[in-house]
Design a protein around this motif. Structure first.
Motif, short mmCIF file in Angstrom:
data_model
loop_
_atom_site.label_atom_id
_atom_site.label_comp_id
_atom_site.label_asym_id
_atom_site.label_seq_id
_atom_site.Cartn_x
_atom_site.Cartn_y
_atom_site.Cartn_z
N VAL A 999 67.02 38.52 63.61
CA VAL A 999 65.95 38.98 62.70
C VAL A 999 64.60 38.34 63.06
CG1 VAL A 999 65.15 38.94 60.31
CG2 VAL A 999 67.54 39.47 60.81
N THR A 1000 64.71 37.03 63.38
CA THR A 1000 63.47 36.33 63.77
C THR A 1000 62.91 36.92 65.05
OG1 THR A 1000 64.32 34.32 62.75
CG2 THR A 1000 62.50 34.08 64.31
N GLN A 1001 63.78 37.24 65.99
CA GLN A 1001 63.30 37.85 67.22
C GLN A 1001 62.64 39.20 66.95
OE1 GLN A 1001 66.76 37.96 69.74
NE2 GLN A 1001 66.55 35.80 70.38
N GLN A 1002 63.27 39.95 66.05
CA GLN A 1002 62.64 41.22 65.68
C GLN A 1002 61.27 40.99 65.01
OE1 GLN A 1002 65.48 43.29 63.25
NE2 GLN A 1002 66.89 43.73 64.97
N GLU A 1003 61.29 39.99 64.11
CA GLU A 1003 60.00 39.68 63.47
C GLU A 1003 58.97 39.21 64.49
OE1 GLU A 1003 60.81 36.83 60.50
OE2 GLU A 1003 61.66 38.26 59.08
N LYS A 1004 59.44 38.41 65.47
CA LYS A 1004 58.55 37.96 66.52
C LYS A 1004 57.98 39.12 67.30
CE LYS A 1004 58.41 35.08 70.66
NZ LYS A 1004 59.22 34.21 71.56
N LYS A 1005 58.89 40.07 67.61
CA LYS A 1005 58.40 41.24 68.32
C LYS A 1005 57.40 42.02 67.48
CE LYS A 1005 60.12 45.28 70.81
NZ LYS A 1005 61.33 46.08 71.17
N THR A 1006 57.77 42.11 66.19
CA THR A 1006 56.81 42.81 65.29
C THR A 1006 55.46 42.06 65.24
OG1 THR A 1006 58.68 43.55 63.94
CG2 THR A 1006 56.47 43.66 62.95
N ILE A 1007 55.58 40.73 65.16
CA ILE A 1007 54.34 39.93 65.12
C ILE A 1007 53.56 40.07 66.43
CG2 ILE A 1007 53.44 37.57 65.07
CD1 ILE A 1007 55.70 36.94 63.07
N GLU A 1008 54.33 40.11 67.55
CA GLU A 1008 53.62 40.29 68.82
C GLU A 1008 52.93 41.64 68.87
OE1 GLU A 1008 56.55 39.71 71.75
OE2 GLU A 1008 56.48 37.51 71.69
N ASP A 1009 53.64 42.66 68.37
CA ASP A 1009 52.99 43.98 68.32
C ASP A 1009 51.75 43.94 67.42
OD1 ASP A 1009 54.97 44.91 69.96
OD2 ASP A 1009 56.21 45.71 68.32
N TRP A 1010 51.93 43.27 66.27
CA TRP A 1010 50.76 43.17 65.35
C TRP A 1010 49.62 42.36 65.98
CZ3 TRP A 1010 48.48 38.90 63.12
CH2 TRP A 1010 47.52 39.16 62.12
N ALA A 1011 50.05 41.31 66.71
CA ALA A 1011 49.02 40.50 67.37
C ALA A 1011 48.31 41.30 68.45
CB ALA A 1011 49.65 39.24 67.98
N HIS A 1012 49.11 42.12 69.16
CA HIS A 1012 48.48 42.96 70.17
C HIS A 1012 47.50 43.93 69.53
CE1 HIS A 1012 48.06 45.07 73.96
NE2 HIS A 1012 48.33 46.23 73.33
N ASN A 1013 48.00 44.56 68.48
CA ASN A 1013 47.11 45.48 67.76
C ASN A 1013 45.88 44.73 67.20
OD1 ASN A 1013 48.87 47.60 68.28
ND2 ASN A 1013 50.02 47.27 66.37
N TYR A 1014 46.18 43.55 66.66
CA TYR A 1014 45.07 42.76 66.08
C TYR A 1014 44.08 42.35 67.17
CZ TYR A 1014 42.67 39.02 63.62
OH TYR A 1014 41.72 38.20 63.05
#
Length: 1843
Positions: A999-1014
């Protein structure tokens, strides 16, 4: 000259017109002899035919050329006739706003009905001293001419001002008197000129009234004689009145008023002092409401009454008399309201207790019963009896009105009599100028007795005027020696005979008045019978038998006979007069005190005044006397008129004719009909006719030559201008009767100047055409040559262009071929390369495809193998797992079965108790073991937990680590199976953590995607922010640039504001300086007046001998400005002035009352402030006493210590002297046989005597020191005790100043002294506290300095030590003496004298001692040298025996040094007067300036002052300075008009002032001194206050210098700057009429611009020779140029003939010459050029175009130094000299006024020529050493000794 030559096409003529009187027209066709009509075109373009009179064939009047229109003098017109005069007056009045015009000897004044700024003091100053024709016409010019002729010819003068009501006669007469009062001044301190002017408000109040034609119409005639003394200063005046209109008191027509005084009283009825008059509104009284116009717009009657009362006070009519006059006037108003009612047809009655009659009786102090009785009754006298008869109401009303008129007439005469008394002085009259303000010719619808008398007077005046004009014409012709033929002029003697001759109208009127039953009708019949057939001037109206017509010189007038007899008799009821004589009111009795003399034409005999019928025999003698003195009004008027004519005939008359331009009182509106009527009536046209009958146009030969030089050929011009003019004129005008040659002038008939102007204009026009032809030819040829050259140039450039185009085409063709070749090659090469590249690309793609297919197949095979391997492995593992699970399951089942079996067995065993007992022990052990195992397990759990925590913290570690941990845990499970459950839970937890990890890895990926978008959004936002930042930077730059611009603007604005503020401060400073220097000028004027009074007092032996103080007795640091000495002198001067003034005029105090009150209040305020300052000073003094005592104690201790040191030093010196004596004795004993041994004994004796003398001097110094200390302490104590009394004495002296109330000079000087002392006290008191506080510090510093000095003295040789100590002691004692003197000069006077004497003795002894010591030193050196030589000789004798021992010693000559001078001059006290006399009073500036150094007298005076300072003689310093100042003033008063003397003493006074500053000891003035000059500084006295006095003296000398220069330059300026033609031939002279006909000064030669420049150079060289400071020279030159510019501009503004284009060029050239002079002298930066800026702009204004709005804008921007009034005045005065120039249109002037209306400036027209720039004296140190100055023997100063 034939008419056909003048009446040609385009000639302009005047034709009669019903509306405009005369209308201008232009001929459209030449006139030929015999034509019956003229073809004309009016100015509006309408064509008409003017028919000539068939009988006379008179042609219409010709119009003058345009250049002659608007002339100052009507006689300058070429055509002299009525339309020309009328048009010229209209142009001047309407277009140029000029109200004055000359008509020969007459000044025509048109009433502008507007207040004009042309009567100020600046205008008076401008006209003062000018010839009548030099300036524009003005009433001041006439007054100046009369004043100058009185002074020049010593003949009395008269100014006759006439005109109809509303024309401005009174105002003109008032301005003439104001001019006399201003330019002549007064011969006494009574200010007679102010009294003369003050009589105007009084006479206007009681003699002027509002009429339909004038708001301030004079209803009486007056002749004022202004008396002058032998210096032509006003000494008094006398007034004669004629024919007061008494009927106005009781009757006024509509829109008219009674006399002003009645309305003034009614308007002021609310005042407390007028309450008892019982007055109210003017509408409440019959005598003031009949005209129904009680108020004049713009006039405040209340203020006018205040003005009238002030005038009464100034003329000596006190308050009680004024209130008495007001009572009489109020009584007249109440009497008019007394209502008389009918009792019956033959009697009347007044109601009892009539309110107004009661008020009348109370005001005049009579009984009500008597007054009511005689208002309704009259007394009849027969030969034997007297009867009382009742009167009908109408007769009673007429008697009441007659009484009112009689009372007012008596009051009027009383006021005139007292005004004359106030204007008469006891000084002998030398001459007078009379001003006649009399009514002009009058004609109304109803003309009565008043109009008859007025027109009779005008007939007499017109006759006198005609005779005078005729006489002047005759004198002019005789003076010029030209043929004289009698001129026919209108003689009105027949009309005068008709009126005043025997059996004339007046005689018949008097005869009819004597008849018992005489009536107006019977008198009319006698007139018809006597004159109707015998006199052509007398006519009878067709429709009336009670009127008659007289043909006067002006017009026919019809007179109504009704009322002639009554007005001629002027009958008053005698009993009413007797009632008034019995009044208790003293003033009323005084009014009628001369009634007994029967001088008034009452026609009645005096009676007793009873109320019943009486039978009394008349007094025969009294009746006879009364009859002898009876005179009718007509007889009185005829006699007074005869006296007036005799007076006028005995004087030189000057005529002012006032014209009323319209009947509606509209400003600058000209009604031709009304104007021409008055011109005919006042004699102006008669003057024109007389002038036109002879030779009206007159030119001097020079003027004619200058004007008509263009009509002459070069061969006609001869050296003799007169002969040249004669030859040319004979050629130009064939008829010799048209001109005459006089001695100095050429006389022309009417029209000849116009003909010459036509010839001149034709010649100029032909010349212009020729010039135009030549110019146009030159322009055309120049244009052709320019076109030809342009065509050739165009062809050349075109051909070159074509050739270049061909070459360019060929070059382009060749280039195109080459380009095509390379282009085709490039295309083919490109196509080949494309094909080759395509083939290679296809091969590459195909080969790559094949390789990829092969690679794919191999890859597929490899992946299949891997899949198979993985599947097979997975299948094997699945089988293994299933097998393992099955095995484990089986094991579990077996182990479960075994455990169940074991359980059953254990249950059975447990049932027995014993078993339990056995097992207890084992269980306890097991429990213990289990407890230990639990603890171990717990520790393990803890470690596991810690590991789990570590696992949890590192849950992100890879799965291999988790597997390793799982294997480790499995191993632990194998080792400890009991922990299986826990491991399971841990496994579950591990699975949970894995899930969380995923789940954390998924969240990390989500955060990375959000960070990329950000990050993308941030980058986008950053880009946007960068864009915004760039925009903001741009905005910031813009804002910064804007801020910088605003900052720069603000800086510039602040700089401008600072400059403006600086300029304002400089202006304020200059104003303050100017105000201060004006006060000094006023002070100088008062001093001169004071000196004149002293001289007058000495000459009249009024002053008491022995009580006057001389100038040398003024003892103070403020010279003659000190209070005590000045107080005594002013007190004495005031007494002397009082005596002299009392002898001259007893009314001095009346003039000073108001000023005395103000000065007393100001003096009281200054006294209070002085007392406050004294109290503050007392408190400050008491507060600082303690500190002073402490400081004094420290000083005494220091001095005692010093004395001890001096004693010890003296002992040392004695010891040294003893040793020296012993050594000398020893040496003398050793060498007693040597020659020269007696010298040693002499030396010893002298040394012994010197020592004794030093001891004596030491004791004297110590004794003197103790005495000074004791005296100072005593005086300090005395000062503190007696200071209040001293101030009390001063206050008492101030209180004694009340004795000076009667002397204006004393009060002014006292006030000035108080102000000066108050300022001094302020400065002293402000600095006193700080000075006293700093005294202790000064004492400490002095102590330190004394210690240092003592240390220095100890280092000196013994001989110099005593001398330095004594010198220091004397200096200290001197300083303390000066301090003591400054503290209390009054109490310490005796002690100061004693100390000074002792100090002088001590100084003399010290000098003797110094000389003795120096002599001893020299002898000691000689003897020491001889001793040394003797010693050396003995030594040589021992070493060389061959040397003669007895060789004689030759005596040595001691050379005397030249004395070192200290730059001081010593003189004895008795030689001071000789010093001042030789150095100041009798010194000739020319010899000093040429032969000696500049400023030598100043240096000599300062060197004498230095010696007085050196010897510390304050009395000598004071008397020297005072004598110097007074002597300089005396020499300037004596020779103040000599420029060289004034310049010389200005330079020396400034040099003396600079010396006082340079050697004052102030550091600010010592910066430029040499060390030697610093040694010469003053050491004992601070002369700062004297420097201020000398600075004031220098200011006075500077102002005297400016006045002297102005007097020299004034006659040169106008002639040199304006009149002289510097550029010959530029300006043409216009016809001048009778200008300069009465030149009041002889022709002394014409000044030129070179004269001015030479005079300026003389001024400059004189000042340079005298050593005047360069800065001061610059200020003088600036003032000179200001005077030149101001005088020139003022004359330009007042002279219409100078305002032309050519004159502007002359002025600019003259200004350039002045600037060149400045440049040559190096004075361009002195500000003189700027003072000429108004004149330069005025000259430019004359030359610029004046047509369009652009021209107006240029003028407004150019003329910044000129005021709006000056610009408009120049434009109005602009006059074309030639017809090629154009006048300035009225619309253009209005445009200028509109553009300049926002200017904030002074409305003053003229510049102030009396203005003097404030002067400053910048410090200018001298490099001259005082000790090098040698006194020449020519100064006769041998009594001075150089020190």
């Amino acid at each position: 000259m034939a008419a056909s030559e003048l009446y040609t096409k385009c000639a302009r003529v005047w034709i009669p017109d019903a509306e405009e009187v005369w209308k201008s027209a232009e001929l459209t066709k030449d006139y030929k002899n015999g034509d019956a009509s003229l073809q004309l075109m009016l100015e509006d373009g309408k064509s008409i035919e003017h028919t000539l009179d068939p009988k006379t064939k008179n042609l219409p009047y010709l119009r003058n050329p345009d250049i002659l229109v608007g002339e100052n003098d009507l006689t300058a017109l070429s055509y002299l006739h009525e339309p020309a005069v009328l048009h010229n007056l209209k142009v001047r009045f309407v277009d140029s706003k000029l109200i004055y015009t000359y008509c020969g000897i007459v000044l025509v004044a048109i009433n502008p009905y507007e207040t004009l700024p042309i009567y100020g003091s600046d205008i008076i100053n401008a006209y003062s001293g000018q010839n009548m024709g030099d300036m524009d016409p003005h009433i001041f010019a006439v007054a100046e001419e009369a004043y100058k002729q009185m002074a020049r010819d010593e003949r009395n003068q008269s100014i006759i001002v006439s005109g109809e009501s509303g024309a401005g006669k009174t105002v003109s007469a008032k301005y003439a008197m104001r001019y006399f009062a201003t330019v002549s001044g007064s011969a006494s301190e009574a200010n007679v000129e102010e009294k003369v002017l003050a009589s105007n408000p009084i006479m206007e109040a009681i003699g002027n009234a509002k009429t339909t034609r004038n708001d301030n119409s004079s209803r009486f005639g007056k002749y004022i004689e202004i008396g002058f003394d032998n210096r032509y200063r006003i000494i008094g005046a006398n007034m004669r009145t004629y024919l007061l209109e008494k009927s106005r008191v009781v009757f006024q027509a509509d829109e008219e008023r009674n006399y002003h005084i009645f309305y003034q009283l009614c308007a002021s009825a609310h005042l407390p002092e007028l309450k008892n008059l019982k007055l109210s509104s003017a509408n409440d009284f019959l005598y003031t409401r009949q005209g129904r116009s009680p108020v004049i717009v713009g006039v405040d009657d209340t203020k006018e009454l205040c003005t009238t009362r002030n005038a009464f006070t100034l003329l000596g009519i006190n308050e009680s008399y004024q209130m008495g006059l007001f009572q009489v006037l109020a009584a007249i108003l109440h009497l008019g309201n007394v209502e008389i009612k009918d009792r019956d047809s033959d009697s009347s009655v007044i109601a009892p207790n009539n309110r107004h009659l009661t008020a009348f009786c109370e005001l005049v102090g009579v009984t009500y019963q008597d007054m009511s009785q005689w208002l309704c009754h009259r007394k009849l006298k027969t030969a034997t009896e007297t009867y009382v008869k009742t009167l009908p109401r109408l007769q009673a009303t007429n008697a009441r009105d007659a009484l009112s008129k009689h009372i007012y007439a008596k009051l009027f005469n009383w006021i005139v009599e007292h005004v004359n008394k106030a204007l008469i002085t006891n000084v002998k009259q030398h001459s007078f100028i009379g001003v006649l303000d009399i009514y002009g010719f009058e004609t109304f619808e109803i003309n009565s007795f008043e109009q008859f008398c007025i027109n009779y007077a005008n007939e007499k005046l017109q006759q006198q005027f005609n005779m005078h004009v005729f006489k002047l014409e005759q004198e002019e012709y005789m003076k010029e020696q030209i043929p004289w033929t009698l001129i026919d002029f209108y003689d009105n003697q027949p009309c005068i005979n008709l009126i005043e001759a025997k059996m004339g109208i007046l005689d018949l009127l008097d005869e009819e008045c004597k008849m018992p039953k005489g009536s107006d009708d019977s008198w009319a019949q006698k007139l018809y019978n006597t004159h109707l057939k015998t006199c052509s001037l007398f006519e009878k109206p067709r429709m009336s038998n009670r009127a008659f017509i007289i043909q006067h010189f002006a017009d026919k007038v019809e007179y109504q006979c009704e009322g002639f007899l009554a007005k001629n008799k002027d009958t008053v009821n005698e009993e009413q007069i007797n009632v008034l004589k019995a009044s208790k009111f003293n003033l009323l009795v005084e009014l009628f005190h001369d009634e007994d003399k029967a001088t008034s034409p009452t026609g009645q005999v005096q009676g007793t005044g009873g109320r019943t019928r009486l039978s009394i025999k008349p007094d025969k003698s009294r009746e006879k006397s009364s009859k002898e003195h009876k005179k009718t009004v007509g007889c009185q008027f005829r006699n007074s008129l005869q006296m007036l004519m005799e007076t006028l005939n005995a004087t030189t008359p000057h005529y002012v004719r006032c014209i009323k331009p319209n009947d509606f009182k509209m400003a600058f509106t000209f009604d031709p009909k009304r104007a021409v009527q008055q011109l005919r009536a006042c004699g102006v046209l008669e003057t024109i006719r007389i002038s036109a009958a002879g030779f009206p146009s007159r030119w001097t030969y020079q003027e004619f030559f200058s004007r008509y030089r263009v009509l002459m050929k070069q061969k006609d011009v001869l050296p003799d201008k007169k002969l040249t003019c004669r030859n040319v004129l004979e050629k130009l005008v064939q008829d010799q009767d048209k001109y005459q040659f006089g001695k100095t002038k050429i006389f022309f008939r009417a029209g000849q100047v116009a003909y010459l102007e036509k010839l001149r204009a034709d010649k100029l026009r032909a010349a212009c055409i020729r010039i135009q032809k030549t110019i146009r030819c030159w322009l055309a040829r120049k244009k052709y040559l320019r076109k030809r050259s342009s065509a050739i140039t165009i062809q050349r450039f075109t051909r070159g262009y074509q050739a270049r185009c061909l070459v360019k085409f060929m070059r382009r063709t060749q280039a195109a071929t080459v380009i095509q070749k390379y282009r085709r090659m490039y295309v083919e090469k490109k196509r080949y390369r494309q094909k080759q590249a395509a083939a290679l690309a296809m091969q590459t793609i195909l080969r790559a495809y094949i390789a990829r297919q092969k690679y794919q197949s191999l890859l597929r095979e490899h992946k299949v193998v891997i899949i198979q391997k993985r599947v097979r492995g997975w299948l094997a593992r699945c089988w293994y797992k299933r097998s393992l699970i099955a095995i484990v399951y089986l094991q579990c089942c077996i182990r479960r079965m075994r455990a169940r079996r074991e359980l059953k067995k254990l249950k059975i065993e447990a049932r027995s108790v014993e078993h339990f007992k056995k097992l207890n022990k084992g269980m306890e052990n097991k429990i213990m073991q289990l407890q230990r195992r639990i603890d171990e397990q717990t520790r393990e759990n803890k470690s596991v937990n810690e590991k789990l925590v570590g696992l949890e913290s590192s849950y992100t570690v890879e799965s291999e680590r988790l597997r390793g941990e799982l294997n480790r845990l499995r191993g632990v499970e194998e080792q400890a199976k009991n922990k299986t459950n826990q491991v399971t839970s841990l496994l579950e937890e591990l699975e949970k953590l894995k899930k969380e990890l995923s789940v954390t890895q998924q969240e990390k990926k989500t955060i990375e995607d959000w960070a990329h978008n950000y990050r993308d959004e941030m980058e986008k936002m950053v880009s946007e922010l960068k864009e915004q930042n760039g925009t903001l930077k741009k905005d910031k730059d813009d804002l910064n640039r804007l801020i910088q611009e605003q900052s720069q603007q603000m800086t510039e604005k602040m700089a401008r504001a600072i400059v403006q503020e600086t300029q304002q401060l400089e202006t304020d400073l200059n104003e303050e300086r100017s105000r201060y220097q004006n006060l000094l000028t006023e002070h100088l004027r008062l001093e001169e007046k004071y000196d004149d009074l002293k001289e007058a007092m000495a000459s009249s032996n009024v002053s008491k001998p022995g009580h006057r103080r001389t100038d040398s007795t003024h003892s103070s640091n403020e010279s003659e400005y000190t209070y005590n000495s000045e107080y005594a002198e002013l007190e004495e001067g005031s007494r002397a002035a009082e005596d002299v003034t009392r002898g001259i005029d007893t009314s001095l105090t009346l003039k000073l009352q108001k000023r005395l009150t103000e000065l007393e209040q100001e003096k009281q305020s200054l006294r209070n402030e002085l007392e406050n300052k004294e109290e503050q000073f007392q408190r400050a003094r008491a507060r600082d006493d303690a500190e002073f005592k402490k400081a004094r104690g420290a000083e005494l201790e220091y001095e005692s210590l010093k004395r001890q040191e001096l004693e010890s030093e003296n002992k040392k010196l004695k010891h040294n002297l003893v040793e020296m004596r012993q050594s000398l004795l020893g040496n003398a004993g050793a060498s007693s046989g040597a020659p020269g041994s007696p010298a040693y004994k002499v030396l010893l004796e002298q040394l012994n005597s010197a020592c004794e003398e030093l001891d004596v001097r030491k004791e004297e110094v110590l004794i003197l020191r103790s005495q000074l200390v004791s005296q100072k302490e005593a005086m300090h104590h005395k000062e503190t005790m007696t200071e209040p009394s001293v101030y009390a004495e001063d206050v008492s002296k101030l209180k004694d100043a009340d004795e000076l109330k009667q002397a204006c000079i004393g009060l002014k000087d006292t006030n000035r002294l108080l102000e000066h002392q108050l300022q001094t006290q302020r400065r002293t008191y402000d600095n006193e506290v700080e000075a006293l506080r700093g005294e202790l510090q000064n004492v400490k510093e002095e102590n330190n300095r004394q210690q240092q000095l003592l240390a220095q003295n100890l280092q000196l040789p013994p001989e110099a030590r005593i001398e330095a100590s004594l010198q220091h002691e004397i200096t200290r004692l001197t300083n303390e003496n000066l301090e003591l003197l400054a503290e209390d000069p009054t109490a310490s006077r005796e002690a100061r004298v004693t100390i000074l004497r002792r100090m002088v003795d001590l100084m003399e002894q010290l000098e003797k001692q110094d000389r003795t010591i120096r002599k001893l030193k020299k002898q000691l050196k000689v003897y020491s040298k001889r001793i040394g030589e003797m010693g050396a000789g003995q030594t040589e004798g021992q070493t060389s025996p061959g040397q003669m021992v007895d060789e004689p010693i030759h005596p040595v000559n001691i050379p005397r040094r030249e004395k070192d001078f200290q730059g001081m001059l010593e003189y004895k006290k008795e030689d001071e007067l000789k010093l001042v006399k030789n150095l100041i009073l009798e010194l000739k500036p020319r010899g000093v300036a040429v032969n000696l150094i500049p400023g030598l007298p100043a240096y000599i005076l300062f060197m004498c002052l230095r010696h007085a300072d050196y010897v510390n003689d304050d009395q000598k310093v004071r008397t020297l300075l005072t004598s110097t100042i007074n002597s300089i003033k005396k020499i300037l008063k004596k020779r103040g008009d000599d420029f060289e003397t004034v310049s010389f003493w200005l330079a020396n006074t400034c040099r003396f002032l600079h010396c006082l500053k340079q050697y004052s000891g102030d550091e600010a003035f010592m910066k430029h001194n040499t060390s030697r000059q610093n040694e010469h500084c003053l050491s004992n006295f601070d002369l700062a206050e004297y420097r201020q006095v000398i600075s004031d003296l220098a200011i006075q000398i500077y102002q005297q210098l400016i006045k002297c220069m102005e007097n020299i330059l004034q006659p040169m300026i106008v002639s040199g700057m304006l009149e002289h033609e510097t550029i010959q031939g530029v300006s043409g002279v216009k016809p001048t009429g009778l200008r300069k006909r009465t030149s009041s000064i002889a022709d002394e030669g014409t000044y030129t611009l070179d004269s001015i420049l030479r005079q300026l150079s003389a001024f400059h060289s004189t000042m340079c020779q005298h050593g005047t400071d360069p800065e001061l020279i610059k200020q003088v030159v600036k003032q000179q140029f200001y005077i030149i510019g101001a005088v020139t501009l003022n004359n330009l503004l007042l002279r219409k003939d100078m305002c032309s284009w050519s004159k502007g060029m002359q002025i600019r050239y003259n200004v350039s010459q002045l600037e060149e002079w400045l440049r040559d002298k190096g004075l361009m930066v002195c500000g003189a050029k700027e003072t000429l800026e108004p004149l330069i702009q005025a000259a430019q204004l004359l030359q610029v175009k004046k047509k369009t709005d652009e021209d107006a804008e240029a003028i407004c921007s150019m003329c910044l130094a000129l005021t709006t009034a000056q610009i408009v005045k120049v434009l109005n005065l602009y006059t074309p000299v030639n017809e090629f120039e154009e006048r300035v249109s009225v619309a253009f002037i209005r445009t200028i006024q509109t553009r300049l209306r926002d200017r904030c400036e002074s409305p003053q027209l003229l510049m102030d020529t009396k203005m003097i720039y404030p002067v400053t004296f910048p410090f200018s140190p001298s490099s001259l050493a005082l000790e090098t100055i040698q006194i020449p023997s020519s100064l006769n100063l041998a009594f001075l000794t150089r020190v």
